[in-house]
Write a protein that holds these residues in place. Structure first.
Motif, PDB file in Angstrom:
ATOM      1  N   LYS A  29       0.829  -1.216   0.000  1.00  0.00           N
ATOM      2  CA  LYS A  29       0.000   0.000   0.000  1.00  0.00           C
ATOM      3  C   LYS A  29       0.858   1.259   0.000  1.00  0.00           C
ATOM      4  O   LYS A  29       0.638   2.172  -0.796  1.00  0.00           O
ATOM      5  N   ALA A  30       1.802   1.318   0.915  1.00  0.00           N
ATOM      6  CA  ALA A  30       2.608   2.529   1.039  1.00  0.00           C
ATOM      7  C   ALA A  30       3.449   2.769  -0.221  1.00  0.00           C
ATOM      8  O   ALA A  30       3.608   3.905  -0.663  1.00  0.00           O
ATOM      9  N   LYS A  31       3.947   1.680  -0.812  1.00  0.00           N
ATOM     10  CA  LYS A  31       4.819   1.809  -1.981  1.00  0.00           C
ATOM     11  C   LYS A  31       4.039   2.220  -3.234  1.00  0.00           C
ATOM     12  O   LYS A  31       4.578   2.882  -4.111  1.00  0.00           O
ATOM     13  N   GLN A  32       2.803   1.779  -3.301  1.00  0.00           N
ATOM     14  CA  GLN A  32       2.013   1.988  -4.520  1.00  0.00           C
ATOM     15  C   GLN A  32       0.804   2.868  -4.220  1.00  0.00           C
ATOM     16  O   GLN A  32      -0.315   2.555  -4.597  1.00  0.00           O
ATOM     17  N   ARG A  33       1.027   3.941  -3.524  1.00  0.00           N
ATOM     18  CA  ARG A  33      -0.080   4.742  -3.004  1.00  0.00           C
ATOM     19  C   ARG A  33      -1.068   5.155  -4.081  1.00  0.00           C
ATOM     20  O   ARG A  33      -2.260   4.974  -3.953  1.00  0.00           O
ATOM     21  N   THR A  34      -0.575   5.719  -5.168  1.00  0.00           N
ATOM     22  CA  THR A  34      -1.471   6.243  -6.208  1.00  0.00           C
ATOM     23  C   THR A  34      -2.272   5.125  -6.849  1.00  0.00           C
ATOM     24  O   THR A  34      -3.495   5.210  -6.977  1.00  0.00           O
ATOM     25  N   GLU A  35      -1.580   4.045  -7.225  1.00  0.00           N
ATOM     26  CA  GLU A  35      -2.270   2.937  -7.881  1.00  0.00           C
ATOM     27  C   GLU A  35      -3.303   2.299  -6.958  1.00  0.00           C
ATOM     28  O   GLU A  35      -4.396   1.935  -7.398  1.00  0.00           O
ATOM     29  N   TYR A  36      -2.951   2.176  -5.699  1.00  0.00           N
ATOM     30  CA  TYR A  36      -3.866   1.538  -4.752  1.00  0.00           C
ATOM     31  C   TYR A  36      -5.110   2.387  -4.547  1.00  0.00           C
ATOM     32  O   TYR A  36      -6.219   1.865  -4.524  1.00  0.00           O
ATOM     33  N   GLN A  37      -4.939   3.687  -4.391  1.00  0.00           N
ATOM     34  CA  GLN A  37      -6.098   4.567  -4.213  1.00  0.00           C
ATOM     35  C   GLN A  37      -6.983   4.569  -5.456  1.00  0.00           C
ATOM     36  O   GLN A  37      -8.210   4.601  -5.358  1.00  0.00           O
ATOM     37  N   THR A  38      -6.349   4.515  -6.631  1.00  0.00           N
ATOM     38  CA  THR A  38      -7.119   4.432  -7.881  1.00  0.00           C
ATOM     39  C   THR A  38      -7.943   3.144  -7.910  1.00  0.00           C
ATOM     40  O   THR A  38      -9.124   3.151  -8.279  1.00  0.00           O
ATOM     41  N   PHE A  39      -7.317   2.036  -7.502  1.00  0.00           N
ATOM     42  CA  PHE A  39      -8.028   0.753  -7.434  1.00  0.00           C
ATOM     43  C   PHE A  39      -9.219   0.832  -6.486  1.00  0.00           C
ATOM     44  O   PHE A  39     -10.319   0.376  -6.810  1.00  0.00           O
ATOM     45  N   LEU A  40      -8.996   1.405  -5.302  1.00  0.00           N
ATOM     46  CA  LEU A  40     -10.079   1.495  -4.316  1.00  0.00           C
ATOM     47  C   LEU A  40     -11.277   2.259  -4.860  1.00  0.00           C
ATOM     48  O   LEU A  40     -12.425   1.812  -4.749  1.00  0.00           O
ATOM     49  N   GLN A  41     -11.026   3.422  -5.441  1.00  0.00           N
ATOM     50  CA  GLN A  41     -12.130   4.250  -5.921  1.00  0.00           C
ATOM     51  C   GLN A  41     -12.856   3.572  -7.086  1.00  0.00           C
ATOM     52  O   GLN A  41     -14.089   3.632  -7.184  1.00  0.00           O
ATOM     53  N   ALA A  42     -12.092   2.920  -7.969  1.00  0.00           N
ATOM     54  CA  ALA A  42     -12.718   2.223  -9.098  1.00  0.00           C
ATOM     55  C   ALA A  42     -13.539   1.040  -8.604  1.00  0.00           C
ATOM     56  O   ALA A  42     -14.619   0.751  -9.144  1.00  0.00           O
ATOM     57  N   SER A  43     -13.044   0.336  -7.585  1.00  0.00           N
ATOM     58  CA  SER A  43     -13.789  -0.791  -7.023  1.00  0.00           C
ATOM     59  C   SER A  43     -15.090  -0.308  -6.402  1.00  0.00           C
ATOM     60  O   SER A  43     -16.153  -0.921  -6.588  1.00  0.00           O
ATOM     61  N   ARG A  44     -15.037   0.811  -5.667  1.00  0.00           N
ATOM     62  CA  ARG A  44     -16.249   1.347  -5.052  1.00  0.00           C
ATOM     63  C   ARG A  44     -17.298   1.675  -6.125  1.00  0.00           C
ATOM     64  O   ARG A  44     -18.466   1.303  -5.992  1.00  0.00           O
ATOM     65  N   ALA A  45     -16.870   2.344  -7.194  1.00  0.00           N
ATOM     66  CA  ALA A  45     -17.806   2.726  -8.253  1.00  0.00           C
ATOM     67  C   ALA A  45     -18.390   1.493  -8.937  1.00  0.00           C
ATOM     68  O   ALA A  45     -19.597   1.432  -9.226  1.00  0.00           O
ATOM     69  N   CYS A  46     -17.531   0.501  -9.193  1.00  0.00           N
ATOM     70  CA  CYS A  46     -17.983  -0.746  -9.823  1.00  0.00           C
ATOM     71  C   CYS A  46     -19.020  -1.450  -8.950  1.00  0.00           C
ATOM     72  O   CYS A  46     -20.070  -1.889  -9.453  1.00  0.00           O
ATOM     73  N   LEU A  47     -18.744  -1.540  -7.659  1.00  0.00           N
ATOM     74  CA  LEU A  47     -19.678  -2.230  -6.752  1.00  0.00           C
ATOM     75  C   LEU A  47     -20.985  -1.463  -6.603  1.00  0.00           C
ATOM     76  O   LEU A  47     -22.065  -2.067  -6.493  1.00  0.00           O
ATOM     77  N   GLN A  48     -20.915  -0.150  -6.603  1.00  0.00           N
ATOM     78  CA  GLN A  48     -22.150   0.642  -6.520  1.00  0.00           C
ATOM     79  C   GLN A  48     -23.037   0.375  -7.741  1.00  0.00           C
ATOM     80  O   GLN A  48     -24.257   0.238  -7.624  1.00  0.00           O
ATOM     81  N   ARG A  49     -22.406   0.283  -8.915  1.00  0.00           N
ATOM     82  CA  ARG A  49     -23.179  -0.028 -10.137  1.00  0.00           C
ATOM     83  C   ARG A  49     -23.731  -1.450 -10.073  1.00  0.00           C
ATOM     84  O   ARG A  49     -24.860  -1.712 -10.493  1.00  0.00           O
TER      85      ARG A  49
END
Length: 358
Positions: free
Chosen positions: A238-258
């Motif tokens: 997580k700490a090493k890949q901060r940007t990619e991980y946060q992008t994954f989280l937000q995309a996962s949230r949007a996908c699950l909401q849909r």
């Protein structure tokens, strides 16, 4: 004698992201169970499992403390569930007693194969339910979830506790995980009675009704995976890949909401579309975290399902265990099952379990 059951589970979508509090996942309870039986005893208590017959535990009371005769045992989740439930019983003014507790799990095969159906969560829930009946402690589903979640977290130390929610609520659920840091702080000052009655930040559990056309199929790859180990590996990056991980989280949230909206609308096509989207997100997570989420066997399972006109992905942490398939009931599943069998993939003939409201 008191007998209770708790079902196993499979994750449908939202894995890894759901470990972060407030992020959603969809989980389903299955008709394979852990059964707990409990009966009073006058002399010594015992804890026995049909899966660990050579490791049954004998214990006595020293005041309100359980004293064990053998030091090494495989029953960490059972013992944690007993400890927490008896602490709650004590808060409620119950006198602690002696009893024989028996545990039998259908969640692994008779020859010891691990399917990844959440046996530790179901064991925890079944133990808590049995003891609550034994001590006449009526709990609502939210309270049962909270008590079992605290017990499970005390042992595993990570994870979303979504498998506990599935085992408590049954059926298809949309689960948003709670803030575990908040819980850790609250446990230092709040009683269990207070914790079970207060709202937990970000926790949300909603029952979903699948479209009538939706059929769930489950394939097992023949190799087990360790969820806690895989979750830990992702935590390290997580700490090493901060940007990619946060992008994954937000995309996962949007996908699950849909996807959740697809359930509310009864739209199988939308649900399948988002299942494929979630698979792609998990593939990207696997790439930048250097964790093998899709093994070659899981890739083959998914590919064969897609060729049959279904949507498919890994279930849970991946790295082995099961793949899940969402297919239209009008499609004949036999060609897919034959293709799976030809590639050494075993269908688990399980169906969705709905917990009675009683």
């Amino acid at each position: 004698m008191i007998t209770v059951k708790a079902p196993g589970k499979l994750y449908i979508a939202g894995e890894y992201a759901v470990v972060e509090h407030g992020f959603p996942a969809i989980i389903v309870a299955l008709n394979q169970f852990v059964t707990a039986t409990i009966s009073p005893s006058d002399t010594v208590g015992s804890i026995a499992s049909e899966q660990y017959q050579e490791n049954s535990i004998v214990w006595r009371r020293r005041g309100d403390t359980m004293v064990f005769d053998n030091r090494d045992n495989p029953f960490h989740y059972i013992l944690s569930a007993i400890s927490l439930t008896e602490s709650y019983a004590h808060e409620q003014g119950r006198e602690l007693g002696l009893y024989h507790l028996g545990i039998n799990s259908e969640l692994d095969s008779a020859d010891g194969k691990k399917y990844g159906l959440g046996s530790s969560a179901a064991v925890t829930v079944a133990t808590v339910k049995a003891l609550c009946q034994f001590y006449d402690l009526p709990l609502s589903k939210p309270q049962l979830f909270k008590l079992a979640a605290i017990a499970h977290l005390s042992v595993q130390g990570n994870g979303s506790l979504g498998d506990i929610a599935a085992s408590v609520y049954g059926g298809w659920i949309a689960y948003h995980s709670f803030d575990r840091d908040w819980l850790h702080l609250q446990r230092k000052t709040a009683s269990l009675t207070e914790l079970l009655n207060m709202p937990w930040p970000d926790l949300q559990i909603d029952l979903l009704t699948p479209p009538k056309a939706l059929k769930l199929m489950i394939g097992w790859t023949g190799s087990p995976a360790s969820t806690s180990h895989l979750v830990d590996k992702v935590a390290l990056v997580k700490a090493k890949q901060r940007t990619e991980y946060q992008t994954f989280l937000q995309a996962s949230r949007a996908c699950l909401q849909r996807m959740i909206a697809g359930f509310h609308a009864g739209d199988l096509h939308a649900i399948q579309t988002e299942l494929r989207c979630n698979r792609q997100l998990l593939q990207s997570l696997g790439e930048f975290s250097h964790v093998t989420i899709e093994t070659p066997m899981l890739q083959r399972l998914i590919s064969l399902a897609e060729q049959a006109g279904a949507a498919a992905k890994t279930s849970g942490a991946g790295g082995g265990d099961c793949g899940i398939v969402l297919i239209d009931r009008t499609i004949d599943p036999q060609p897919l099952l034959k293709a799976w069998a030809a590639h050494g993939i075993e269908q688990l003939a399980l169906s969705v379990h709905h917990v009675d409201e009683a």
